[in-house]
Design an enzyme around this catalytic site. Structure first.
Site, mmCIF file in Angstrom:
data_model
loop_
_atom_site.group_PDB
_atom_site.id
_atom_site.type_symbol
_atom_site.label_atom_id
_atom_site.label_comp_id
_atom_site.label_asym_id
_atom_site.label_seq_id
_atom_site.Cartn_x
_atom_site.Cartn_y
_atom_site.Cartn_z
ATOM 1 N N ARG A 81 0.941 -1.253 0.134
ATOM 2 C CA ARG A 81 0.002 0.019 -0.096
ATOM 3 C C ARG A 81 0.876 1.268 -0.124
ATOM 4 N NH1 ARG A 81 -3.368 2.402 4.867
ATOM 5 N NH2 ARG A 81 -4.876 3.812 3.668
ATOM 6 N N HIS A 181 -1.048 5.374 16.580
ATOM 7 C CA HIS A 181 0.258 4.505 15.663
ATOM 8 C C HIS A 181 1.427 4.894 16.245
ATOM 9 C CE1 HIS A 181 -2.556 2.866 12.804
ATOM 10 N NE2 HIS A 181 -3.242 4.141 12.803
#
Length: 222
Positions: A81, A181
């Protein structure tokens, strides 16, 4: 009198042993803190780049990555990705086949384990995930490497992404965002290679049309 002397000796010995264990633990933590952070060298079909791993700040996350790298887990996987002006994502075992529709859905085997520098053994859960290590307020800035997850707590495994923009909305300590994250490293050499990966022409599903493979990741420990 003899019994009292013996009891005193046992108590004294126990105290000394406890003190020695504590001193050893403190010494071990000190050695870990003093050690230079390891560097992960990504060898890709676009070239190589180096990432300093913040082992001194996020030992669980970094040790998980080091363990997978040393075992060859990442060898032959692709960046599945890639989004210009955002990030490049990597680390799914299903991405070994760059055309796999399952690329981006996989992770390590459940129940496997690894060891942090201070000797702590961390066991991955049944889904192969590790505990969230939300302890260092390091922002998702360009060139940083961060853990990918599903958005649920403790759902990070092997997938990581390299930020190519200021993505502070992904910071766990950003009160305006639900994202979490943790950043656990930064590119210290070869950012031009990362930018070349980012510039890859991609499909509508954000997969590079010309797959970018990671041949191996070497861990350089100083």
């Amino acid at each position: 009198e003899a019994t009292m002397t013996f009891a005193f000796s046992l108590a004294t010995t126990a105290t000394l042993l406890t003190t020695m264990r504590r001193a050893t633990a403190v010494s071990r933590r000190g050695l870990v803190a003093m050690a230079a952070n390891p560097v992960a060298r990504f060898q890709t079909t676009k070239g190589s780049f180096d990432v300093e791993l913040y082992m001194d700040k996020l030992p669980i996350t970094c040790s998980n990555f080091v363990d997978l790298s040393k075992s060859g887990y990442y060898d032959g996987l692709t960046f599945h990705r890639v989004i210009k002006g955002f990030m490049c994502q990597f680390g799914c075992p299903n991405s070994k086949d760059p055309n796999s529709p399952r690329a981006g859905t996989g992770g390590p085997d459940g129940g496997t384990s690894f060891t942090t520098p201070d000797g702590t053994v961390i066991k991955r859960d049944a889904g192969g995930n590790i505990p969230d290590e939300l302890v260092a307020e390091i922002s998702n800035k360009p060139g940083t490497i961060s853990m990918a997850n599903t958005g649920m707590p403790n759902s990070g495994g092997s997938q990581i992404f390299i930020n190519t923009a200021d993505n502070n909305f992904l910071d766990y300590f950003n009160p305006r965002s639900p994202s979490a994250h943790p950043v656990f490293g930064t590119v210290v050499d070869g950012m031009d290679v990362v930018k070349a990966i980012e510039a890859s022409e991609t499909s509508p599903s954000d997969k590079p049309i010309d797959p970018v493979f990671v041949d191996t990741i070497d861990i350089i420990e100083k």
